[in-house]
Design a protein around this motif. Sequence first.
Motif, PDB file in Angstrom:
ATOM      1  N   ALA A  20       0.823  -1.214   0.000  1.00 34.92           N
ATOM      2  CA  ALA A  20       0.000   0.000   0.000  1.00 34.92           C
ATOM      3  C   ALA A  20       0.857   1.264   0.000  1.00 34.92           C
ATOM      4  CB  ALA A  20      -0.922   0.006   1.210  1.00 34.92           C
ATOM      5  N   GLU A  21       0.408   2.278  -0.730  1.00 36.76           N
ATOM      6  CA  GLU A  21       1.088   3.573  -0.732  1.00 36.76           C
ATOM      7  C   GLU A  21       0.647   4.434   0.448  1.00 36.76           C
ATOM      8  OE1 GLU A  21       0.533   5.486  -4.460  1.00 36.76           O
ATOM      9  OE2 GLU A  21       1.686   3.998  -5.594  1.00 36.76           O
ATOM     10  N   VAL A  22      -0.609   4.269   0.856  1.00 34.93           N
ATOM     11  CA  VAL A  22      -1.141   5.003   2.009  1.00 34.93           C
ATOM     12  C   VAL A  22      -1.822   4.001   2.934  1.00 34.93           C
ATOM     13  CG1 VAL A  22      -2.674   6.832   2.814  1.00 34.93           C
ATOM     14  CG2 VAL A  22      -1.528   7.056   0.591  1.00 34.93           C
ATOM     15  N   LEU A  23      -1.429   4.017   4.202  1.00 32.31           N
ATOM     16  CA  LEU A  23      -2.027   3.134   5.199  1.00 32.31           C
ATOM     17  C   LEU A  23      -2.685   3.966   6.292  1.00 32.31           C
ATOM     18  CD1 LEU A  23       0.591   0.273   5.776  1.00 32.31           C
ATOM     19  CD2 LEU A  23      -1.726   0.017   4.884  1.00 32.31           C
ATOM     20  N   VAL A  24      -3.916   3.611   6.627  1.00 33.97           N
ATOM     21  CA  VAL A  24      -4.603   4.182   7.777  1.00 33.97           C
ATOM     22  C   VAL A  24      -4.688   3.072   8.812  1.00 33.97           C
ATOM     23  CG1 VAL A  24      -6.722   5.209   8.646  1.00 33.97           C
ATOM     24  CG2 VAL A  24      -5.906   5.797   6.355  1.00 33.97           C
ATOM     25  N   SER A  25      -3.966   3.246   9.913  1.00 35.12           N
ATOM     26  CA  SER A  25      -3.806   2.165  10.880  1.00 35.12           C
ATOM     27  C   SER A  25      -4.503   2.505  12.190  1.00 35.12           C
ATOM     28  CB  SER A  25      -2.313   1.918  11.129  1.00 35.12           C
ATOM     29  OG  SER A  25      -2.073   0.616  11.584  1.00 35.12           O
ATOM     30  N   VAL A  26      -5.213   1.533  12.738  1.00 37.05           N
ATOM     31  CA  VAL A  26      -6.014   1.757  13.940  1.00 37.05           C
ATOM     32  C   VAL A  26      -5.455   0.944  15.106  1.00 37.05           C
ATOM     33  CG1 VAL A  26      -7.647  -0.059  13.250  1.00 37.05           C
ATOM     34  CG2 VAL A  26      -8.358   1.673  14.892  1.00 37.05           C
ATOM     35  N   GLY A  27      -5.487   1.552  16.294  1.00 39.34           N
ATOM     36  CA  GLY A  27      -5.000   0.887  17.497  1.00 39.34           C
ATOM     37  C   GLY A  27      -6.061   0.796  18.570  1.00 39.34           C
ATOM     38  N   ARG A  28      -5.626   0.430  19.776  1.00 39.47           N
ATOM     39  CA  ARG A  28      -6.567   0.174  20.864  1.00 39.47           C
ATOM     40  C   ARG A  28      -7.357   1.416  21.279  1.00 39.47           C
ATOM     41  NH1 ARG A  28      -4.540  -2.725  24.885  1.00 39.47           N
ATOM     42  NH2 ARG A  28      -2.436  -3.129  24.133  1.00 39.47           N
ATOM     43  N   GLY A  29      -6.913   2.597  20.862  1.00 36.07           N
ATOM     44  CA  GLY A  29      -7.655   3.815  21.174  1.00 36.07           C
ATOM     45  C   GLY A  29      -9.029   3.868  20.540  1.00 36.07           C
ATOM     46  N   ILE A  30      -9.327   2.957  19.619  1.00 35.37           N
ATOM     47  CA  ILE A  30     -10.637   2.926  18.971  1.00 35.37           C
ATOM     48  C   ILE A  30     -11.707   2.386  19.918  1.00 35.37           C
ATOM     49  CG2 ILE A  30     -10.537   0.618  17.948  1.00 35.37           C
ATOM     50  CD1 ILE A  30     -11.708   3.859  16.212  1.00 35.37           C
ATOM     51  N   GLU A  31     -11.279   1.715  20.980  1.00 38.90           N
ATOM     52  CA  GLU A  31     -12.117   1.289  22.108  1.00 38.90           C
ATOM     53  C   GLU A  31     -13.033   0.102  21.820  1.00 38.90           C
ATOM     54  OE1 GLU A  31     -14.202   4.698  23.541  1.00 38.90           O
ATOM     55  OE2 GLU A  31     -12.378   5.727  24.216  1.00 38.90           O
ATOM     56  N   GLU A  32     -13.860   0.175  20.777  1.00 39.91           N
ATOM     57  CA  GLU A  32     -14.829  -0.884  20.495  1.00 39.91           C
ATOM     58  C   GLU A  32     -14.747  -1.300  19.027  1.00 39.91           C
ATOM     59  OE1 GLU A  32     -16.572  -2.305  22.774  1.00 39.91           O
ATOM     60  OE2 GLU A  32     -16.290  -0.883  24.433  1.00 39.91           O
ATOM     61  N   GLU A  33     -15.102  -2.560  18.765  1.00 40.82           N
ATOM     62  CA  GLU A  33     -15.018  -3.085  17.403  1.00 40.82           C
ATOM     63  C   GLU A  33     -15.867  -2.285  16.424  1.00 40.82           C
ATOM     64  OE1 GLU A  33     -15.579  -7.323  14.963  1.00 40.82           O
ATOM     65  OE2 GLU A  33     -16.168  -7.165  17.081  1.00 40.82           O
ATOM     66  N   GLU A  34     -17.073  -1.906  16.845  1.00 41.93           N
ATOM     67  CA  GLU A  34     -17.956  -1.190  15.923  1.00 41.93           C
ATOM     68  C   GLU A  34     -17.404   0.178  15.536  1.00 41.93           C
ATOM     69  OE1 GLU A  34     -19.914  -1.023  20.104  1.00 41.93           O
ATOM     70  OE2 GLU A  34     -18.869  -2.486  18.838  1.00 41.93           O
ATOM     71  N   ASN A  35     -16.475   0.710  16.333  1.00 40.88           N
ATOM     72  CA  ASN A  35     -15.904   2.022  16.023  1.00 40.88           C
ATOM     73  C   ASN A  35     -14.878   1.969  14.892  1.00 40.88           C
ATOM     74  OD1 ASN A  35     -17.444   3.076  18.095  1.00 40.88           O
ATOM     75  ND2 ASN A  35     -15.782   2.994  19.600  1.00 40.88           N
ATOM     76  N   ILE A  36     -14.440   0.768  14.533  1.00 35.92           N
ATOM     77  CA  ILE A  36     -13.475   0.636  13.438  1.00 35.92           C
ATOM     78  C   ILE A  36     -14.072   1.162  12.136  1.00 35.92           C
ATOM     79  CG2 ILE A  36     -12.238  -1.053  12.000  1.00 35.92           C
ATOM     80  CD1 ILE A  36     -11.641  -2.638  14.475  1.00 35.92           C
ATOM     81  N   ALA A  37     -15.390   1.146  12.030  1.00 38.69           N
ATOM     82  CA  ALA A  37     -16.049   1.666  10.827  1.00 38.69           C
ATOM     83  C   ALA A  37     -15.663   3.119  10.568  1.00 38.69           C
ATOM     84  CB  ALA A  37     -17.567   1.543  10.967  1.00 38.69           C
ATOM     85  N   LEU A  38     -15.372   3.864  11.626  1.00 38.73           N
ATOM     86  CA  LEU A  38     -14.977   5.262  11.477  1.00 38.73           C
ATOM     87  C   LEU A  38     -13.629   5.375  10.772  1.00 38.73           C
ATOM     88  CD1 LEU A  38     -15.545   8.251  12.152  1.00 38.73           C
ATOM     89  CD2 LEU A  38     -14.370   7.874  14.337  1.00 38.73           C
ATOM     90  N   VAL A  39     -12.665   4.575  11.205  1.00 39.71           N
ATOM     91  CA  VAL A  39     -11.333   4.595  10.595  1.00 39.71           C
ATOM     92  C   VAL A  39     -11.388   4.007   9.184  1.00 39.71           C
ATOM     93  CG1 VAL A  39      -8.942   3.838  10.847  1.00 39.71           C
ATOM     94  CG2 VAL A  39     -10.280   4.426  12.870  1.00 39.71           C
ATOM     95  N   GLU A  40     -12.224   3.003   9.006  1.00 35.86           N
ATOM     96  CA  GLU A  40     -12.389   2.407   7.680  1.00 35.86           C
ATOM     97  C   GLU A  40     -12.958   3.430   6.700  1.00 35.86           C
ATOM     98  OE1 GLU A  40     -13.908  -1.879   5.949  1.00 35.86           O
ATOM     99  OE2 GLU A  40     -14.878  -1.034   7.726  1.00 35.86           O
ATOM    100  N   ALA A  41     -13.859   4.278   7.183  1.00 38.52           N
ATOM    101  CA  ALA A  41     -14.426   5.324   6.324  1.00 38.52           C
ATOM    102  C   ALA A  41     -13.359   6.329   5.908  1.00 38.52           C
ATOM    103  CB  ALA A  41     -15.568   6.035   7.057  1.00 38.52           C
ATOM    104  N   LEU A  42     -12.442   6.649   6.817  1.00 36.10           N
ATOM    105  CA  LEU A  42     -11.344   7.553   6.459  1.00 36.10           C
ATOM    106  C   LEU A  42     -10.450   6.910   5.407  1.00 36.10           C
ATOM    107  CD1 LEU A  42      -9.700  10.130   6.826  1.00 36.10           C
ATOM    108  CD2 LEU A  42      -8.515   9.020   8.744  1.00 36.10           C
TER     109      LEU A  42
END
Length: 252
Positions: free
Chosen positions: A130-152
Amino acid sequence: HDVYVQAVEALYDEVEPDTLLMPNSVNGLDYAPAVANRRSLPLVTDAIDIKRDEGLSVTREKYGSKVETVVEVDADRAAVTVRPGEWPPAEGTDDTEVRAFDADIDESAVRSTVTGFQEVGGGDVDISEAEVLVSVGRGIEEEENIALVEALADTLDATLSSSRPIVDNGWLPKNRQVGQSGKQVTPEVYIAIGISGAVQHVAGMKGAETIVAINTDPNAPIYDLADYGIVDDLFEVVPALIEAFGGEPPDI
């Protein structure tokens, strides 16, 4: 194992290089010691830099990438395994010759046979490409919140990746994990969201050209590495970024 050992040995005998380079991968670390032993070559693993002037110098990392050590190889020839993703792709020349090599494999010496492959979850996504990676860590708190980072990631036409806790929780598949126990990546842009910057994670992404960190803790280790940092709540920052780049934040 046996097929790789025979093939690499035959190629080494044909070319007779001063330095035999092999990948520091699961497969490479399986056959590299056998090849080095059978050809009486000193072996240095997990190289992040190689120099050959008067002799061979190999740089390795230790203690969770906190320390770099240089191994001076006192031999005319040596074998080295190279960490994947540590160097950017080389710009080749048009006159580079690529030759096919046919190794004569002694099938009677092959003690194991691959009968098939099973694809792990995550499809054909390879975060190391990948040329651009958006990476999520434990600060996302809950599984359903990953949708926010996925949208970015979708808004930026980027690839979604994560730190180990996200994979350990089963929120994303293993092939999305960046770090020592995941993949080493060297994207043009790495956006770390809710990632503190543990040494195990940093070891996998420190080669990124530009690192952007979003974390509420101003003392998070990730800021020691970041080119740009936003000390704020990711649940405020990420929706604002999505809107700024023309997307629509999801309701979470």
